[in-house]
Design a protein around this motif. Structure first.
Motif, PDB file in Angstrom:
ATOM      1  N   GLU A  56       7.798 -22.400 -55.269  1.00 15.50           N
ATOM      2  CA  GLU A  56       8.003 -22.047 -53.867  1.00 15.50           C
ATOM      3  C   GLU A  56       6.764 -21.371 -53.289  1.00 15.50           C
ATOM      4  OE1 GLU A  56      11.497 -19.629 -53.737  1.00 15.50           O
ATOM      5  OE2 GLU A  56      12.785 -21.254 -54.456  1.00 15.50           O
ATOM      6  N   ALA A  57       6.124 -20.508 -54.072  1.00 18.04           N
ATOM      7  CA  ALA A  57       4.901 -19.845 -53.604  1.00 18.04           C
ATOM      8  C   ALA A  57       3.786 -20.861 -53.370  1.00 18.04           C
ATOM      9  CB  ALA A  57       4.463 -18.792 -54.622  1.00 18.04           C
ATOM     10  N   LEU A  58       3.702 -21.870 -54.226  1.00 18.75           N
ATOM     11  CA  LEU A  58       2.697 -22.922 -54.015  1.00 18.75           C
ATOM     12  C   LEU A  58       2.997 -23.731 -52.757  1.00 18.75           C
ATOM     13  CD1 LEU A  58       2.211 -24.116 -57.686  1.00 18.75           C
ATOM     14  CD2 LEU A  58       0.514 -22.973 -56.250  1.00 18.75           C
ATOM     15  N   ALA A  59       4.270 -23.992 -52.508  1.00 16.03           N
ATOM     16  CA  ALA A  59       4.652 -24.711 -51.285  1.00 16.03           C
ATOM     17  C   ALA A  59       4.336 -23.866 -50.049  1.00 16.03           C
ATOM     18  CB  ALA A  59       6.128 -25.078 -51.325  1.00 16.03           C
ATOM     19  N   ASP A  60       4.569 -22.565 -50.127  1.00 17.64           N
ATOM     20  CA  ASP A  60       4.227 -21.675 -49.016  1.00 17.64           C
ATOM     21  C   ASP A  60       2.723 -21.653 -48.774  1.00 17.64           C
ATOM     22  OD1 ASP A  60       6.880 -21.044 -48.685  1.00 17.64           O
ATOM     23  OD2 ASP A  60       6.749 -19.104 -49.731  1.00 17.64           O
ATOM     24  N   HIS A  61       1.945 -21.650 -49.853  1.00 14.82           N
ATOM     25  CA  HIS A  61       0.486 -21.675 -49.724  1.00 14.82           C
ATOM     26  C   HIS A  61       0.039 -22.951 -49.016  1.00 14.82           C
ATOM     27  CE1 HIS A  61      -3.739 -21.351 -50.586  1.00 14.82           C
ATOM     28  NE2 HIS A  61      -3.721 -22.410 -51.386  1.00 14.82           N
ATOM     29  N   ARG A  62       0.603 -24.066 -49.438  1.00 11.82           N
ATOM     30  CA  ARG A  62       0.265 -25.344 -48.812  1.00 11.82           C
ATOM     31  C   ARG A  62       0.633 -25.335 -47.318  1.00 11.82           C
ATOM     32  NH1 ARG A  62      -0.638 -30.441 -50.894  1.00 11.82           N
ATOM     33  NH2 ARG A  62      -0.227 -29.699 -52.984  1.00 11.82           N
ATOM     34  N   TYR A  63       1.784 -24.763 -46.994  1.00 11.90           N
ATOM     35  CA  TYR A  63       2.224 -24.681 -45.594  1.00 11.90           C
ATOM     36  C   TYR A  63       1.266 -23.816 -44.773  1.00 11.90           C
ATOM     37  CZ  TYR A  63       5.134 -23.540 -41.570  1.00 11.90           C
ATOM     38  OH  TYR A  63       5.599 -23.351 -40.305  1.00 11.90           O
ATOM     39  N   ARG A  64       0.842 -22.675 -45.316  1.00  9.23           N
ATOM     40  CA  ARG A  64      -0.087 -21.802 -44.590  1.00  9.23           C
ATOM     41  C   ARG A  64      -1.426 -22.497 -44.362  1.00  9.23           C
ATOM     42  NH1 ARG A  64       2.575 -17.649 -47.704  1.00  9.23           N
ATOM     43  NH2 ARG A  64       1.109 -17.979 -49.416  1.00  9.23           N
ATOM     44  N   VAL A  65      -1.866 -23.279 -45.340  1.00  5.89           N
ATOM     45  CA  VAL A  65      -3.125 -24.011 -45.164  1.00  5.89           C
ATOM     46  C   VAL A  65      -2.965 -25.051 -44.055  1.00  5.89           C
ATOM     47  CG1 VAL A  65      -4.714 -25.634 -46.265  1.00  5.89           C
ATOM     48  CG2 VAL A  65      -3.977 -23.595 -47.492  1.00  5.89           C
ATOM     49  N   PHE A  66      -1.831 -25.723 -44.014  1.00 10.74           N
ATOM     50  CA  PHE A  66      -1.599 -26.705 -42.958  1.00 10.74           C
ATOM     51  C   PHE A  66      -1.518 -26.047 -41.589  1.00 10.74           C
ATOM     52  CE2 PHE A  66       0.231 -29.766 -46.209  1.00 10.74           C
ATOM     53  CZ  PHE A  66      -0.878 -30.594 -46.162  1.00 10.74           C
TER      54      PHE A  66
END
Length: 160
Positions: A56-66
């Motif tokens: 989930e933290a990796l998905a959040d990181h990806r979302y913040r980058v987007f």
């Protein structure tokens, strides 16, 4: 110039936010803490929950980058995908151990092997920037930070 030190301060805060998101160092801290907590667990379900929080933290990181797509052009998610794959492998390994019906799973050599591998795992960089882009952003960050401090300290001296 010292009168408007806050303008440089705002630029520093914005560049610090972009640096934080682009390098993913806060996400690395979250991943490290969840993996460390998982290694101290004695129930498979708790280990799997901690590893799911890592995903989930990796998905959040990806979302913040987007969200920063206008600023971070062509982000490279290879490192993020590699970490996600590695954590997915750990999830699959511990999921396969969930079917073991023993009174004390901690005595099982497969469980001990898995937790020792998980203890040895180190989260690699999650930066989506190229090396030159990250270096340039670090230089800008340090320059703006120092300029903010210097102008902030000069402001009281320049006021009549």
């Amino acid at each position: 110039m010292a009168k408007y030190w806050w303008v440089v301060g705002v630029a520093f805060v914005v560049s610090f936010g972009v640096y934080t998101v682009a390098t993913g160092w806060t996400t690395r801290i979250v991943l490290h803490n969840n993996i460390r907590r998982a290694t101290r667990q004695v129930e498979i379900e708790n280990i799997l929950a901690d590893l799911a929080r890592c995903q989930e933290a990796l998905a959040d990181h990806r979302y913040r980058v987007f969200l920063l797509a206008p600023v971070l052009r062509n982000p490279n998610f290879a490192a993020v995908d590699a970490v996600s794959y590695e954590i997915g492998n750990y999830q699959a390994y511990f999921q396969s151990l969930a079917s073991i019906r023993t009174e004390d799973i901690t005595l099982d050599p497969r469980f001990q092997s898995g937790t020792s591998l998980l203890k040895a795992y180190r989260v690699r960089s999650l930066s989506v920037l190229s090396t030159s882009g990250e270096t340039g952003l670090e230089i800008a960050l340090w320059g703006l930070g120092l300029l903010t401090v210097v102008l902030g300290l000069l402001r009281p001296l320049s006021s009549p």
